[in-house]
Design a protein around this motif. Structure first.
Motif, PDB file in Angstrom:
ATOM      1  N   GLY A  20       0.870  -1.253   0.112  1.00 32.11           N
ATOM      2  CA  GLY A  20       0.032   0.142   0.151  1.00 32.11           C
ATOM      3  C   GLY A  20       0.758   1.476   0.138  1.00 32.11           C
ATOM      4  O   GLY A  20       0.176   2.329  -0.158  1.00 32.11           O
ATOM      5  N   ALA A  21       1.984   1.146   0.176  1.00 33.96           N
ATOM      6  CA  ALA A  21       2.989   2.253   0.207  1.00 33.96           C
ATOM      7  C   ALA A  21       4.342   2.069  -0.188  1.00 33.96           C
ATOM      8  O   ALA A  21       4.687   0.854   0.054  1.00 33.96           O
ATOM      9  N   LEU A  22       5.091   3.044  -0.807  1.00 31.97           N
ATOM     10  CA  LEU A  22       6.541   2.730  -1.119  1.00 31.97           C
ATOM     11  C   LEU A  22       7.236   4.216  -0.946  1.00 31.97           C
ATOM     12  O   LEU A  22       6.587   5.205  -1.125  1.00 31.97           O
ATOM     13  N   PRO A  23       8.534   4.139  -0.562  1.00 34.26           N
ATOM     14  CA  PRO A  23       9.260   5.377  -0.578  1.00 34.26           C
ATOM     15  C   PRO A  23       9.360   5.700  -2.163  1.00 34.26           C
ATOM     16  O   PRO A  23       9.445   4.964  -2.865  1.00 34.26           O
ATOM     17  N   ILE A  24       9.672   7.090  -1.882  1.00 37.39           N
ATOM     18  CA  ILE A  24       9.832   7.953  -3.511  1.00 37.39           C
ATOM     19  C   ILE A  24      11.240   8.153  -3.121  1.00 37.39           C
ATOM     20  O   ILE A  24      11.775   8.828  -2.308  1.00 37.39           O
ATOM     21  N   CYS A  25      12.103   7.851  -4.144  1.00 37.52           N
ATOM     22  CA  CYS A  25      13.545   8.007  -4.336  1.00 37.52           C
ATOM     23  C   CYS A  25      14.008   8.941  -5.518  1.00 37.52           C
ATOM     24  O   CYS A  25      13.326   8.739  -6.552  1.00 37.52           O
ATOM     25  N   GLY A  26      15.034   9.732  -5.265  1.00 36.24           N
ATOM     26  CA  GLY A  26      15.286  10.643  -6.329  1.00 36.24           C
ATOM     27  C   GLY A  26      16.445   9.792  -7.066  1.00 36.24           C
ATOM     28  O   GLY A  26      16.647   8.718  -6.878  1.00 36.24           O
ATOM     29  N   GLU A  27      16.956  10.358  -8.220  1.00 32.12           N
ATOM     30  CA  GLU A  27      17.812   9.763  -8.916  1.00 32.12           C
ATOM     31  C   GLU A  27      19.405   9.576  -8.082  1.00 32.12           C
ATOM     32  O   GLU A  27      20.126   8.777  -8.426  1.00 32.12           O
ATOM     33  N   ASP A  28      19.360  10.233  -6.959  1.00 30.01           N
ATOM     34  CA  ASP A  28      20.572  10.042  -6.239  1.00 30.01           C
ATOM     35  C   ASP A  28      20.555   9.145  -5.284  1.00 30.01           C
ATOM     36  O   ASP A  28      21.239   9.179  -4.109  1.00 30.01           O
ATOM     37  N   GLU A  29      19.256   8.419  -5.163  1.00 26.34           N
ATOM     38  CA  GLU A  29      19.012   7.049  -4.325  1.00 26.34           C
ATOM     39  C   GLU A  29      18.579   7.799  -2.961  1.00 26.34           C
ATOM     40  O   GLU A  29      18.496   6.867  -2.026  1.00 26.34           O
TER      41      GLU A  29
END
Length: 138
Positions: A34-43
């Motif tokens: 039901g949820a996931l972390p949002i990560c940038g291109e920099d991890e």
């Protein structure tokens, strides 16, 4: 002393901030979460995305899920915990901020996530019940 690292789900997956909301929704469905972390291109962690975010902020407002990016739904800094923090810190953060999931960081990089289910498996019934009650208060 039990640490966050000991009870976390390791190797959690992210959606990229540049992924479309449709791609993010597919990832949630494929992983059956039901949820996931949002990560940038920099991890680095940029926020959290829930299926509820997609429904309330995109579908209900008739926004284009193909044109919106997952990063557009990241609001504020997520509540996080250090991998070596004591589990009592995790419980306090979940209760204080009324969150059901806490990303676990090591050297500012995402290494895992702790959900209510992880708490229930790791702690005695009374402790996990108190956390669930605190999270669910309005």
């Amino acid at each position: 002393m039990t640490t966050a690292r000991e009870i976390m789900t390791p190797d959690c997956q992210c959606v990229r901030s540049s992924d479309s909301v449709v791609e993010a929704a597919r990832r949630l469905a494929d992983l059956d979460v039901g949820a996931l972390p949002i990560c940038g291109e920099d991890e680095r962690l940029k926020g959290m995305l829930t299926d509820r975010d997609i429904v309330v902020k995109v579908v209900a407002q008739r926004k284009d899920p193909l044109g919106m990016k997952a990063g557009d739904l990241a609001e504020g800094l997520p509540v996080t915990v250090d991998a070596d923090a004591d589990v009592s810190t995790v419980l306090r953060l979940m209760s204080e901020h009324q969150v059901r999931r806490v990303p676990v960081l090591e050297n500012r990089r995402l290494v895992g996530i702790i959900a209510q289910a992880d708490i229930a498996r790791a702690l005695r019934n009374r402790e996990s019940g108190e956390v669930v009650e605190a999270i669910s208060e309005e």
